[in-house]
Enzyme design. Structure first.
Site, PDB file in Angstrom:
ATOM      1  N   SER A 133       0.861  -1.189   0.000  1.00  0.00           N
ATOM      2  CA  SER A 133       0.000   0.000   0.000  1.00  0.00           C
ATOM      3  C   SER A 133       0.896   1.237   0.000  1.00  0.00           C
ATOM      4  O   SER A 133       2.036   1.192   0.489  1.00  0.00           O
ATOM      5  CB  SER A 133      -0.850  -0.002   1.277  1.00  0.00           C
ATOM      6  OG  SER A 133      -1.526   1.232   1.418  1.00  0.00           O
ATOM      7  N   TYR A 146      -1.375  -0.339  10.721  1.00  0.00           N
ATOM      8  CA  TYR A 146      -1.411  -0.565   9.268  1.00  0.00           C
ATOM      9  C   TYR A 146      -0.111  -0.079   8.621  1.00  0.00           C
ATOM     10  O   TYR A 146       0.492  -0.794   7.810  1.00  0.00           O
ATOM     11  CB  TYR A 146      -2.625   0.149   8.672  1.00  0.00           C
ATOM     12  CG  TYR A 146      -2.914  -0.239   7.236  1.00  0.00           C
ATOM     13  CD1 TYR A 146      -3.289  -1.545   6.918  1.00  0.00           C
ATOM     14  CD2 TYR A 146      -2.813   0.676   6.195  1.00  0.00           C
ATOM     15  CE1 TYR A 146      -3.561  -1.915   5.600  1.00  0.00           C
ATOM     16  CE2 TYR A 146      -3.083   0.321   4.877  1.00  0.00           C
ATOM     17  CZ  TYR A 146      -3.456  -0.974   4.591  1.00  0.00           C
ATOM     18  OH  TYR A 146      -3.713  -1.330   3.287  1.00  0.00           O
TER      19      TYR A 146
HETATM   20  N1  LIG Z   1      -8.770  -0.988  -0.678  1.00  0.00           N
HETATM   21  C1  LIG Z   1      -7.740  -0.143  -0.627  1.00  0.00           C
HETATM   22  O1  LIG Z   1      -7.920   1.111  -0.707  1.00  0.00           O
HETATM   23  C2  LIG Z   1      -6.322  -0.674  -0.545  1.00  0.00           C
HETATM   24  C3  LIG Z   1      -5.266   0.207  -0.824  1.00  0.00           C
HETATM   25  C4  LIG Z   1      -3.955  -0.241  -0.749  1.00  0.00           C
HETATM   26  C5  LIG Z   1      -3.705  -1.562  -0.410  1.00  0.00           C
HETATM   27  N2  LIG Z   1      -4.728  -2.402  -0.142  1.00  0.00           N
HETATM   28  C6  LIG Z   1      -4.379  -3.782   0.218  1.00  0.00           C
HETATM   29  O2  LIG Z   1      -4.983  -4.663  -0.712  1.00  0.00           O
HETATM   30  C7  LIG Z   1      -5.249  -5.915  -0.085  1.00  0.00           C
HETATM   31  C8  LIG Z   1      -6.700  -6.299  -0.343  1.00  0.00           C
HETATM   32  O3  LIG Z   1      -7.528  -5.268   0.144  1.00  0.00           O
HETATM   33  P1  LIG Z   1      -9.059  -5.099  -0.300  1.00  0.00           P
HETATM   34  O4  LIG Z   1      -9.322  -3.651  -0.382  1.00  0.00           O
HETATM   35  O5  LIG Z   1      -9.373  -5.950  -1.465  1.00  0.00           O
HETATM   36  O6  LIG Z   1      -9.782  -5.643   1.037  1.00  0.00           O
HETATM   37  P2  LIG Z   1     -11.141  -6.461   1.261  1.00  0.00           P
HETATM   38  O7  LIG Z   1     -12.147  -6.122   0.211  1.00  0.00           O
HETATM   39  O8  LIG Z   1     -11.479  -6.274   2.692  1.00  0.00           O
HETATM   40  O9  LIG Z   1     -10.668  -7.998   1.021  1.00  0.00           O
HETATM   41  C9  LIG Z   1      -9.741  -8.578   1.886  1.00  0.00           C
HETATM   42  C10 LIG Z   1      -9.563 -10.021   1.487  1.00  0.00           C
HETATM   43  O10 LIG Z   1      -8.609 -10.606   2.394  1.00  0.00           O
HETATM   44  C11 LIG Z   1      -9.188 -11.769   2.995  1.00  0.00           C
HETATM   45  N3  LIG Z   1      -8.613 -11.936   4.318  1.00  0.00           N
HETATM   46  C12 LIG Z   1      -8.568 -11.032   5.337  1.00  0.00           C
HETATM   47  N4  LIG Z   1      -7.935 -11.552   6.389  1.00  0.00           N
HETATM   48  C13 LIG Z   1      -7.567 -12.812   6.031  1.00  0.00           C
HETATM   49  C14 LIG Z   1      -6.868 -13.841   6.690  1.00  0.00           C
HETATM   50  N5  LIG Z   1      -6.406 -13.692   7.942  1.00  0.00           N
HETATM   51  N6  LIG Z   1      -6.637 -15.003   6.036  1.00  0.00           N
HETATM   52  C15 LIG Z   1      -7.086 -15.159   4.764  1.00  0.00           C
HETATM   53  N7  LIG Z   1      -7.753 -14.216   4.088  1.00  0.00           N
HETATM   54  C16 LIG Z   1      -7.992 -13.056   4.715  1.00  0.00           C
HETATM   55  C17 LIG Z   1     -10.699 -11.513   2.956  1.00  0.00           C
HETATM   56  O11 LIG Z   1     -11.382 -12.741   2.952  1.00  0.00           O
HETATM   57  P3  LIG Z   1     -12.440 -13.207   4.064  1.00  0.00           P
HETATM   58  O12 LIG Z   1     -13.003 -11.970   4.729  1.00  0.00           O
HETATM   59  O13 LIG Z   1     -13.426 -13.985   3.258  1.00  0.00           O
HETATM   60  O14 LIG Z   1     -11.631 -14.028   5.011  1.00  0.00           O
HETATM   61  C18 LIG Z   1     -10.840 -10.831   1.597  1.00  0.00           C
HETATM   62  O15 LIG Z   1     -10.859 -11.782   0.560  1.00  0.00           O
HETATM   63  C19 LIG Z   1      -4.900  -5.736   1.396  1.00  0.00           C
HETATM   64  O16 LIG Z   1      -3.621  -6.260   1.638  1.00  0.00           O
HETATM   65  C20 LIG Z   1      -4.894  -4.217   1.567  1.00  0.00           C
HETATM   66  O17 LIG Z   1      -4.032  -3.815   2.615  1.00  0.00           O
HETATM   67  C21 LIG Z   1      -6.043  -1.989  -0.201  1.00  0.00           C
END
Ligand SMILES: NC(=O)c1ccc[n+]([C@@H]2O[C@H](COP(=O)([O-])OP(=O)(O)OC[C@H]3O[C@@H](n4cnc5c(N)ncnc54)[C@H](OP(=O)(O)O)[C@@H]3O)[C@@H](O)[C@H]2O)c1
Length: 227
Positions: A133, A146
């Protein structure tokens, strides 16, 4: 393999890889979420798509996920460490459990998965792509856990890259800004944000880069951020 492929960025990456012809395995923490995502990705592609409940905070569950994928898909070539959580509080307000959940998921989980991946792809060749991120380079108020997890993830990614790049292992890490997912309460839907599919397209671009060349770090921003 895409960790956390049940929704958001991981789901988009899993779909894009399946449509591009890769066999795909996802994990998540609940059976329902994993089953639904596998069914929906399967409907969009001709590739084999499988999934297993595995919590990346547990090295035992991570090992079980890799063994499952060895059996179901035969060979693991690409691991996308995407699973992540965001808990946004000051250090004073953050509980020890919230700190541990964030670090265990966003940093230790990536170490466990990378270790399993390296056992399989060292010398044979393969790719590890970590979803970090911009919070991994820009600290912000409320980002204690974070920021720490993503700053750490960048260091881990670069160290693994330096240790193993002469063994046919590529490692890249992507630093997105705001992506339109359910990740945080303020994350939903705004048009100016990066779409999850845009990050998936960047993953595909990395995978298509010639073998001799490694794009190790990719920063991604909304081109017109909201004010
Ligand atoms: N959205 C943003 O603005 C943003 C920006 C920069 C970076 N990111 C990064 O991108 C990645 C994905 O984010 P997202 O926005 O797609 O989030 P999201 O929509 O909340 O999805 C998170 C995913 O991770 C899974 N997950 C969470 N904890 C887990 C665990 N302990 N074991 C296995 N699976 C787990 C969830 O599955 P279940 O809930 O089904 O377990 C879900 O599939 C993260 O690393 C986040 O830090 C996001």
């Amino acid at each position: 393999m895409v960790t956390g492929g049940t929704r958001g960025i991981g789901r988009a990456i899993a779909e894009t890889l399946a449509i591009a012809g890769a066999g795909v395995a996802i994990c998540g923490r609940t059976q329902d979420n994993v089953e639904n995502a596998v069914r929906q990705i399967t409907n969009k592609s001709k590739s084999k798509v499988v999934g297993k409940v595995a919590d990346v905070r547990s090295s035992t569950e991570v090992s079980g996920f890799f063994e499952y994928v060895d059996r179901e898909l035969g060979q693991i070539d690409i691991v996308v460490n995407n699973a992540g959580v965001g808990i946004f509080k000051s250090a004073a307000e953050l509980s020890v459990e919230e700190w541990q959940k964030t670090l265990d998921t966003n940093l230790s989980g990536v170490f466990y998965c990378s270790k399993e991946a390296l056992q399989r792809i060292r010398n044979r060749g393969g790719y590890i792509i970590n979803i970090s991120s911009l919070a991994g380079k820009n600290a912000f108020a409320g980002g204690a856990a974070y920021n720490a997890s993503k700053f750490g993830l960048n260091g881990l990614s670069e160290a693994i890259m330096l240790d193993h790049r002469n063994e046919n292992v590529k490692v890249s890490y992507i630093l997105p800004g705001s992506v339109a997912t359910d990740f945080s309460s303020s994350s939903g839907g705004e048009k100016w944000k990066i779409a999850p599919g845009d990050i998936a397209d960047i993953v595909l671009m990395l995978l298509k880069t010639p073998t001799r060349t490694l794009i190790s770090r990719v920063e991604v921003r909304p081109s017109k951020p909201g004010k």
